[in-house]
Design an enzyme around this catalytic site. Structure first.
Site, PDB file in Angstrom:
ATOM      1  N   THR A  37      82.347 -59.679  50.682  1.00 44.72           N
ATOM      2  CA  THR A  37      80.909 -59.819  50.371  1.00 44.72           C
ATOM      3  C   THR A  37      80.734 -61.207  49.741  1.00 44.72           C
ATOM      4  OG1 THR A  37      81.243 -58.967  48.140  1.00 44.72           O
ATOM      5  CG2 THR A  37      80.731 -57.330  49.831  1.00 44.72           C
ATOM      6  N   GLU A  38      79.698 -61.378  48.943  1.00 38.61           N
ATOM      7  CA  GLU A  38      79.554 -62.644  48.207  1.00 38.61           C
ATOM      8  C   GLU A  38      80.365 -62.637  46.908  1.00 38.61           C
ATOM      9  OE1 GLU A  38      75.360 -63.513  47.801  1.00 38.61           O
ATOM     10  OE2 GLU A  38      75.052 -63.287  49.956  1.00 38.61           O
ATOM     11  N   TYR A  94      87.566 -59.200  33.763  1.00 42.51           N
ATOM     12  CA  TYR A  94      86.919 -58.428  34.844  1.00 42.51           C
ATOM     13  C   TYR A  94      87.514 -57.022  34.876  1.00 42.51           C
ATOM     14  CZ  TYR A  94      85.337 -56.826  39.400  1.00 42.51           C
ATOM     15  OH  TYR A  94      84.772 -56.076  40.399  1.00 42.51           O
ATOM     16  N   ASN A 109      75.398 -50.496  40.826  1.00 39.43           N
ATOM     17  CA  ASN A 109      76.261 -51.331  41.663  1.00 39.43           C
ATOM     18  C   ASN A 109      76.264 -52.794  41.224  1.00 39.43           C
ATOM     19  OD1 ASN A 109      77.458 -52.279  44.403  1.00 39.43           O
ATOM     20  ND2 ASN A 109      75.445 -53.266  44.339  1.00 39.43           N
ATOM     21  N   VAL A 143      69.891 -57.518  34.837  1.00 42.10           N
ATOM     22  CA  VAL A 143      70.377 -56.340  34.098  1.00 42.10           C
ATOM     23  C   VAL A 143      70.857 -56.686  32.689  1.00 42.10           C
ATOM     24  CG1 VAL A 143      71.026 -54.929  36.113  1.00 42.10           C
ATOM     25  CG2 VAL A 143      72.730 -56.451  35.078  1.00 42.10           C
ATOM     26  N   ALA A 176      70.985 -54.820  45.029  1.00 44.05           N
ATOM     27  CA  ALA A 176      70.693 -54.535  46.441  1.00 44.05           C
ATOM     28  C   ALA A 176      70.429 -55.808  47.252  1.00 44.05           C
ATOM     29  CB  ALA A 176      69.499 -53.590  46.543  1.00 44.05           C
ATOM     30  N   THR A 177      70.533 -56.974  46.633  1.00 35.43           N
ATOM     31  CA  THR A 177      70.231 -58.216  47.363  1.00 35.43           C
ATOM     32  C   THR A 177      71.422 -58.719  48.177  1.00 35.43           C
ATOM     33  OG1 THR A 177      70.857 -59.490  45.414  1.00 35.43           O
ATOM     34  CG2 THR A 177      68.501 -59.025  45.695  1.00 35.43           C
ATOM     35  N   ARG A 207      67.164 -61.844  42.837  1.00 33.41           N
ATOM     36  CA  ARG A 207      66.610 -62.733  43.861  1.00 33.41           C
ATOM     37  C   ARG A 207      65.463 -62.040  44.613  1.00 33.41           C
ATOM     38  NH1 ARG A 207      72.452 -64.445  46.124  1.00 33.41           N
ATOM     39  NH2 ARG A 207      72.895 -62.354  45.335  1.00 33.41           N
TER      40      ARG A 207
HETATM   41  P1  NDP Z   1      77.875 -59.348  45.794  1.00 33.47           P
HETATM   42  O1  NDP Z   1      78.108 -60.597  45.033  1.00 33.47           O
HETATM   43  O2  NDP Z   1      77.706 -59.433  47.261  1.00 33.47           O
HETATM   44  O3  NDP Z   1      76.642 -58.540  45.166  1.00 33.47           O
HETATM   45  C1  NDP Z   1      76.450 -58.446  43.773  1.00 33.47           C
HETATM   46  C2  NDP Z   1      75.081 -57.874  43.493  1.00 33.47           C
HETATM   47  O4  NDP Z   1      74.929 -57.726  42.062  1.00 33.47           O
HETATM   48  C3  NDP Z   1      73.961 -58.779  43.981  1.00 33.47           C
HETATM   49  O5  NDP Z   1      72.965 -57.992  44.595  1.00 33.47           O
HETATM   50  C4  NDP Z   1      73.428 -59.407  42.706  1.00 33.47           C
HETATM   51  O6  NDP Z   1      72.019 -59.616  42.804  1.00 33.47           O
HETATM   52  C5  NDP Z   1      73.689 -58.295  41.675  1.00 33.47           C
HETATM   53  N1  NDP Z   1      73.764 -58.864  40.334  1.00 33.47           N
HETATM   54  C6  NDP Z   1      74.715 -59.694  39.841  1.00 33.47           C
HETATM   55  N2  NDP Z   1      74.400 -60.089  38.600  1.00 33.47           N
HETATM   56  C7  NDP Z   1      73.211 -59.496  38.292  1.00 33.47           C
HETATM   57  C8  NDP Z   1      72.367 -59.530  37.165  1.00 33.47           C
HETATM   58  N3  NDP Z   1      72.654 -60.269  36.072  1.00 33.47           N
HETATM   59  N4  NDP Z   1      71.230 -58.795  37.189  1.00 33.47           N
HETATM   60  C9  NDP Z   1      70.913 -58.059  38.266  1.00 33.47           C
HETATM   61  N5  NDP Z   1      71.673 -57.984  39.370  1.00 33.47           N
HETATM   62  C10 NDP Z   1      72.807 -58.708  39.390  1.00 33.47           C
HETATM   63  O7  NDP Z   1      79.140 -58.395  45.448  1.00 33.47           O
HETATM   64  P2  NDP Z   1      79.558 -56.920  45.912  1.00 33.47           P
HETATM   65  O8  NDP Z   1      78.549 -56.302  46.770  1.00 33.47           O
HETATM   66  O9  NDP Z   1      80.939 -57.009  46.391  1.00 33.47           O
HETATM   67  O10 NDP Z   1      79.588 -56.217  44.481  1.00 33.47           O
HETATM   68  C11 NDP Z   1      78.878 -55.040  44.178  1.00 33.47           C
HETATM   69  C12 NDP Z   1      79.674 -54.228  43.160  1.00 33.47           C
HETATM   70  O11 NDP Z   1      80.921 -53.858  43.746  1.00 33.47           O
HETATM   71  C13 NDP Z   1      80.028 -54.998  41.888  1.00 33.47           C
HETATM   72  O12 NDP Z   1      79.896 -54.137  40.781  1.00 33.47           O
HETATM   73  C14 NDP Z   1      81.496 -55.378  42.098  1.00 33.47           C
HETATM   74  O13 NDP Z   1      82.178 -55.542  40.877  1.00 33.47           O
HETATM   75  C15 NDP Z   1      81.978 -54.158  42.855  1.00 33.47           C
HETATM   76  N6  NDP Z   1      83.196 -54.322  43.629  1.00 33.47           N
HETATM   77  C16 NDP Z   1      83.311 -55.293  44.581  1.00 33.47           C
HETATM   78  C17 NDP Z   1      84.490 -55.421  45.302  1.00 33.47           C
HETATM   79  C18 NDP Z   1      84.706 -56.502  46.304  1.00 33.47           C
HETATM   80  O14 NDP Z   1      85.881 -56.764  46.655  1.00 33.47           O
HETATM   81  N7  NDP Z   1      83.670 -57.153  46.818  1.00 33.47           N
HETATM   82  C19 NDP Z   1      85.589 -54.473  45.106  1.00 33.47           C
HETATM   83  C20 NDP Z   1      85.368 -53.511  44.070  1.00 33.47           C
HETATM   84  C21 NDP Z   1      84.200 -53.423  43.390  1.00 33.47           C
HETATM   85  P3  NDP Z   1      71.248 -60.938  42.306  1.00 33.47           P
HETATM   86  O15 NDP Z   1      72.226 -62.080  42.326  1.00 33.47           O
HETATM   87  O16 NDP Z   1      70.119 -61.079  43.274  1.00 33.47           O
HETATM   88  O17 NDP Z   1      70.778 -60.592  40.940  1.00 33.47           O
HETATM   89  C1  8X3 Z   2      86.876 -56.380  43.254  1.00 32.08           C
HETATM   90  C2  8X3 Z   2      88.258 -56.135  43.764  1.00 32.08           C
HETATM   91  O1  8X3 Z   2      90.661 -56.853  43.482  1.00 32.08           O
HETATM   92  O2  8X3 Z   2      89.003 -58.608  43.736  1.00 32.08           O
HETATM   93  O3  8X3 Z   2      86.588 -55.530  42.197  1.00 32.08           O
HETATM   94  O4  8X3 Z   2      89.173 -57.383  41.679  1.00 32.08           O
HETATM   95  S1  8X3 Z   2      89.318 -57.303  43.118  1.00 32.08           S
END
Ligand code: NDP
Ligand code: 8X3
Length: 251
Positions: A187-188, A152, A86, A60, A11-12, A36
């Site tokens: 996103t990040e 991935y 997520n 996690v 959720a960060t 974070r």
């Molecule tokens: P971000 O990088 O913006 O967010 C990722 C989040 O995951 C952060 O809040 C981070 O929190 C948390 N996270 C990562 N590693 C850990 C860890 N070891 N322990 C706890 N928390 C963790 O990416 P998105 O919001 O885009 O990604 C969210 C989800 O969506 C992911 O599962 C990603 O695979 C999926 N997704 C994303 C897509 C995209 O194009 N962006 C497309 C399809 C799916 P912190 O670093 O504070 O721990």
């Molecule tokens: C994130 C989407 O296409 O960058 O899961 O892998 S992609």
């Protein structure tokens, strides 16, 4: 508590943060998680006027940390109504023959085992109460493999398999299970994938309009607000420009 409790990992940032912001405005109490702490606290400060919020900082990958964090919740908060798995990221984009072991470990440990660790703690209460909704954030990368996506993609195919497995095992207990599979969301995510290379990350989203985290949050809220007898089992979300994992119409 008079509102349902939604437990959101990751959720960060990105999708998780946007989902927390939207659910706070739509009658959910929130447990927001991530590593974070300062980001968790500032999100809590932002949302406290709207709803009740608990923060849990843990990695996690570390089952002990996940367990201690969950066990630190006040009893009423342990009765999670909605679990949004997520947290996750891609680490690297390399052909399999050059892949980094550290990147592979990170993706399997976070995206797959981390999801399982959190779920293992929360699902038994849902089973006992015969109530709950689990939303697993997969990806189009869990439906189609793309070049250099190897590990991935494997981690997200695993999320898809676990989502289907949960749906079967939890069917006797009235628990809903939904898989949400976004395409390209700005996103990040790419900043993490490319280890802080902001220019390379920016290029991923250039020449078309990608999804925003808020677009995915909207779909999550829609999924959660269907009538009790309705489950959206599996949802793929693309930006208009995207037709598959590899086909994106750029200007
Ligand atoms: P971000 O990088 O913006 O967010 C990722 C989040 O995951 C952060 O809040 C981070 O929190 C948390 N996270 C990562 N590693 C850990 C860890 N070891 N322990 C706890 N928390 C963790 O990416 P998105 O919001 O885009 O990604 C969210 C989800 O969506 C992911 O599962 C990603 O695979 C999926 N997704 C994303 C897509 C995209 O194009 N962006 C497309 C399809 C799916 P912190 O670093 O504070 O721990
Ligand atoms: C994130 C989407 O296409 O960058 O899961 O892998 S992609």
């Amino acid at each position: 508590m008079n509102k349902p409790v939604a437990f959101i990992t990751g959720a960060t940032s990105g999708i998780g943060r946007a989902t927390a912001q939207l659910l706070a405005r739509n009658n959910f109490n929130l447990v927001i998680c991530g590593r974070r702490k300062e980001r968790l606290e500032s999100l809590k400060d932002e949302l406290t006027a709207l709803t009740d919020v608990q923060t849990l900082a843990f990695d996690v990958r570390q089952y002990r940390q996940v367990e201690e964090a969950y066990n630190s919740l006040p009893p009423a908060w342990k009765q999670v109504d909605v679990l949004i798995n997520n947290a996750g990221n891609a680490h690297g984009l390399d052909p399999v023959q050059n892949g980094s072991i550290a990147d592979w470990d990170a993706m399997m440990d976070i995206n797959v085992k981390g999801l399982l660790y959190v779920s293992r703690l929360i699902i038994p209460g849902m089973v006992e109460r015969r109530h709950g909704h689990i939303i697993n954030i997969g990806s189009i990368a869990g439906k189609e493999v793309y070049p250099n996506g190897n590990v991935y993609c494997a981690s997200k195919f695993a999320v898809d398999a676990l989502t289907r497995g949960m749906r079967l095992d939890l069917n006797p207990f009235n628990i809903k299970v939904t898989g949400i599979h976004p395409g390209l969301v700005e996103t990040e995510f790419s900043l993490v994938r490319f280890k802080g290379d902001a220019e390379r990350a920016r290029q991923v989203y250039q020449g078309y309009e990608p999804l925003r985290a808020e677009d995915v949050a909207d779909v999550i809220l829609f999924v959660l607000t269907r009538p009790d007898h309705v489950v959206l089992a599996d949802v793929v979300i693309f930006p208009r420009a995207q037709a598959s994992a590899t086909l994106v119409k750029k200007n």
